[in-house]
Design a protein around this motif. Sequence first.
Motif, mmCIF file in Angstrom:
data_model
loop_
_atom_site.group_PDB
_atom_site.id
_atom_site.type_symbol
_atom_site.label_atom_id
_atom_site.label_comp_id
_atom_site.label_asym_id
_atom_site.label_seq_id
_atom_site.Cartn_x
_atom_site.Cartn_y
_atom_site.Cartn_z
ATOM 1 N N GLN A 82 0.818 -1.206 0.000
ATOM 2 C CA GLN A 82 0.000 0.000 0.000
ATOM 3 C C GLN A 82 0.854 1.260 0.000
ATOM 4 O OE1 GLN A 82 -0.292 -2.691 1.944
ATOM 5 N NE2 GLN A 82 -2.413 -3.043 2.622
ATOM 6 N N ARG A 83 1.898 1.258 0.813
ATOM 7 C CA ARG A 83 2.731 2.450 0.931
ATOM 8 C C ARG A 83 3.531 2.717 -0.335
ATOM 9 N NH1 ARG A 83 0.725 5.806 4.735
ATOM 10 N NH2 ARG A 83 0.235 4.657 6.641
ATOM 11 N N ALA A 84 3.957 1.675 -1.025
ATOM 12 C CA ALA A 84 4.690 1.859 -2.272
ATOM 13 C C ALA A 84 3.802 2.524 -3.324
ATOM 14 C CB ALA A 84 5.219 0.519 -2.781
ATOM 15 N N ILE A 85 2.546 2.092 -3.406
ATOM 16 C CA ILE A 85 1.613 2.707 -4.355
ATOM 17 C C ILE A 85 1.338 4.146 -3.967
ATOM 18 C CG2 ILE A 85 -0.787 2.670 -5.166
ATOM 19 C CD1 ILE A 85 -0.665 -0.359 -5.110
ATOM 20 N N TRP A 86 1.084 4.383 -2.695
ATOM 21 C CA TRP A 86 0.744 5.733 -2.221
ATOM 22 C C TRP A 86 1.909 6.693 -2.469
ATOM 23 C CZ3 TRP A 86 -2.838 6.162 2.599
ATOM 24 C CH2 TRP A 86 -3.422 7.433 2.647
ATOM 25 N N ALA A 87 3.132 6.199 -2.391
ATOM 26 C CA ALA A 87 4.305 7.041 -2.610
ATOM 27 C C ALA A 87 4.566 7.296 -4.095
ATOM 28 C CB ALA A 87 5.531 6.394 -1.986
ATOM 29 N N GLY A 88 3.813 6.645 -4.963
ATOM 30 C CA GLY A 88 3.973 6.866 -6.392
ATOM 31 C C GLY A 88 5.135 6.118 -7.009
ATOM 32 N N GLU A 89 5.599 5.049 -6.354
ATOM 33 C CA GLU A 89 6.727 4.306 -6.891
ATOM 34 C C GLU A 89 6.300 3.461 -8.087
ATOM 35 O OE1 GLU A 89 8.684 2.194 -3.755
ATOM 36 O OE2 GLU A 89 9.195 4.040 -2.680
ATOM 37 N N SER A 90 7.233 3.260 -9.011
ATOM 38 C CA SER A 90 6.940 2.495 -10.225
ATOM 39 C C SER A 90 7.418 1.053 -10.118
ATOM 40 C CB SER A 90 7.599 3.152 -11.438
ATOM 41 O OG SER A 90 9.009 3.244 -11.259
ATOM 42 N N LEU A 91 8.309 0.779 -9.149
ATOM 43 C CA LEU A 91 8.838 -0.562 -8.946
ATOM 44 C C LEU A 91 8.675 -0.985 -7.490
ATOM 45 C CD1 LEU A 91 12.253 -0.419 -10.859
ATOM 46 C CD2 LEU A 91 10.185 -1.598 -11.605
ATOM 47 N N THR A 92 8.438 -2.257 -7.300
ATOM 48 C CA THR A 92 8.482 -2.844 -5.961
ATOM 49 C C THR A 92 8.914 -4.289 -6.133
ATOM 50 O OG1 THR A 92 7.296 -3.133 -3.877
ATOM 51 C CG2 THR A 92 6.055 -3.548 -5.888
ATOM 52 N N GLY A 93 8.685 -5.120 -5.151
ATOM 53 C CA GLY A 93 9.101 -6.507 -5.291
ATOM 54 C C GLY A 93 8.879 -7.291 -4.028
ATOM 55 N N ALA A 94 9.589 -8.392 -3.903
ATOM 56 C CA ALA A 94 9.497 -9.259 -2.737
ATOM 57 C C ALA A 94 10.902 -9.599 -2.259
ATOM 58 C CB ALA A 94 8.737 -10.533 -3.076
ATOM 59 N N SER A 95 11.031 -9.809 -0.962
ATOM 60 C CA SER A 95 12.316 -10.153 -0.351
ATOM 61 C C SER A 95 12.122 -11.329 0.593
ATOM 62 C CB SER A 95 12.881 -8.969 0.445
ATOM 63 O OG SER A 95 13.006 -7.804 -0.347
ATOM 64 N N VAL A 96 13.090 -12.233 0.602
ATOM 65 C CA VAL A 96 13.124 -13.307 1.601
ATOM 66 C C VAL A 96 14.321 -13.036 2.493
ATOM 67 C CG1 VAL A 96 13.386 -15.780 2.017
ATOM 68 C CG2 VAL A 96 12.046 -14.974 0.064
ATOM 69 N N PHE A 97 14.075 -12.944 3.802
ATOM 70 C CA PHE A 97 15.157 -12.648 4.734
ATOM 71 C C PHE A 97 15.040 -13.524 5.974
ATOM 72 C CE2 PHE A 97 11.663 -10.009 6.133
ATOM 73 C CZ PHE A 97 11.756 -9.992 7.522
ATOM 74 N N ARG A 98 16.173 -13.663 6.650
ATOM 75 C CA ARG A 98 16.159 -14.410 7.904
ATOM 76 C C ARG A 98 15.651 -13.495 9.011
ATOM 77 N NH1 ARG A 98 20.235 -18.938 10.306
ATOM 78 N NH2 ARG A 98 19.194 -19.197 12.321
ATOM 79 N N ILE A 99 14.717 -13.983 9.806
ATOM 80 C CA ILE A 99 14.106 -13.164 10.846
ATOM 81 C C ILE A 99 15.060 -13.047 12.042
ATOM 82 C CG2 ILE A 99 12.142 -12.912 12.410
ATOM 83 C CD1 ILE A 99 10.503 -14.581 10.470
ATOM 84 N N ILE A 100 15.285 -11.802 12.464
ATOM 85 C CA ILE A 100 16.037 -11.515 13.677
ATOM 86 C C ILE A 100 15.151 -10.651 14.568
ATOM 87 C CG2 ILE A 100 18.265 -11.717 12.509
ATOM 88 C CD1 ILE A 100 18.394 -8.657 12.449
ATOM 89 N N LYS A 101 15.705 -10.155 15.658
ATOM 90 C CA LYS A 101 14.908 -9.396 16.621
ATOM 91 C C LYS A 101 14.344 -8.114 16.027
ATOM 92 C CE LYS A 101 15.108 -7.456 21.300
ATOM 93 N NZ LYS A 101 15.973 -7.212 22.481
ATOM 94 N N GLY A 102 15.133 -7.348 15.226
ATOM 95 C CA GLY A 102 14.662 -6.094 14.648
ATOM 96 C C GLY A 102 13.614 -6.322 13.573
#
Length: 322
Positions: free
Chosen positions: A123-143
């Motif tokens: 939602q925020r990427a669209i609202w900001a008017g960005e033309s690109l986005t994507g997906a990320s896979v990351f290892r979960i840590i405390k932050g």
Amino acid sequence: MVRVLFAGTPEAAVPSLRKLAHDTEHFDVVAVLTRPDAPAGRGRKLMPSPVKQAALELGLPVMECDPSEETFLAALKATGAEAGAVVAYGRLLKEPVLDALPLGWYNLHFSLLPQWRGAAPVQRAIWAGESLTGASVFRIIKGMDEGPVLAQSTVEIGAHENAGELLERLAQDGANLLAASLQGMAEGQIQPVEQPQGAYEVAAKITHDDARMHFNVPAFALDRQIRACTPNPGAWCQLHEAADALEPIQLHVAKAVVAGADDESAPHGLKPGELKVTKHHVWVGTATDALELLVVKAQGKKQMGAAEWARGAHLTEGAFCD
């Protein structure tokens, strides 16, 4: 073969669950962790999450316990899981839980991290008017969403695409990315990369109040807001059906389009919030161009085309939105 505990709740997590469950050559989904049944619909009947429904269809054991409870660690270890796969689960996992699986926990997040960490990246990427986005896979840590990244994929945001449509695409693409990442991690073919430090936009959840439209802004800003808030929580405004109407009604706008420079049917000089209704069009004024409302839902009514709604609403000449 990796023994995986899958954690997720909404529809966007279902493609990933199905992908892992069907890939029996590389994965054994030993259990599915999801949120408990919740009230839904007008009758507020308890309904299972989309992930729970999919898990039951796949014949997978379902866990609905709270990961913060003391009994959870024992239940987790009893599954025999080696790794955790998380997609929009909706609860934070504390360090004892994160440390409990030998291969760790991995999250599919719908943004190009480190940009748009948080609850509403699409939602925020669209609202900001960005033309690109994507997906990320990351290892979960405390932050929050700060762990090292295994892989990313990029997609273009369609000019008229709303958050629901974009999330559906990302969920399908992300399922393949998650499976490939987990397989590569288990086989030692992926070396996670730490996210760069810096100040990045946080994707805070969009509230009902955030979704309220104000018309003293450019038309393109309203178009972005509407697309970002569709389908949830839904962009809305107060509609005054007559200039002297005492009680406005709430009007949700599900689809709109900015008047083009060559659109001869579009009115000019409308004041912000001023409505112009014709047989086939409903226009509202903004700080710049007129905005054509295409699909709306008036308070107490079903969603419908804006022109059809306007014909039944019998709006007066002085009707306006704010």
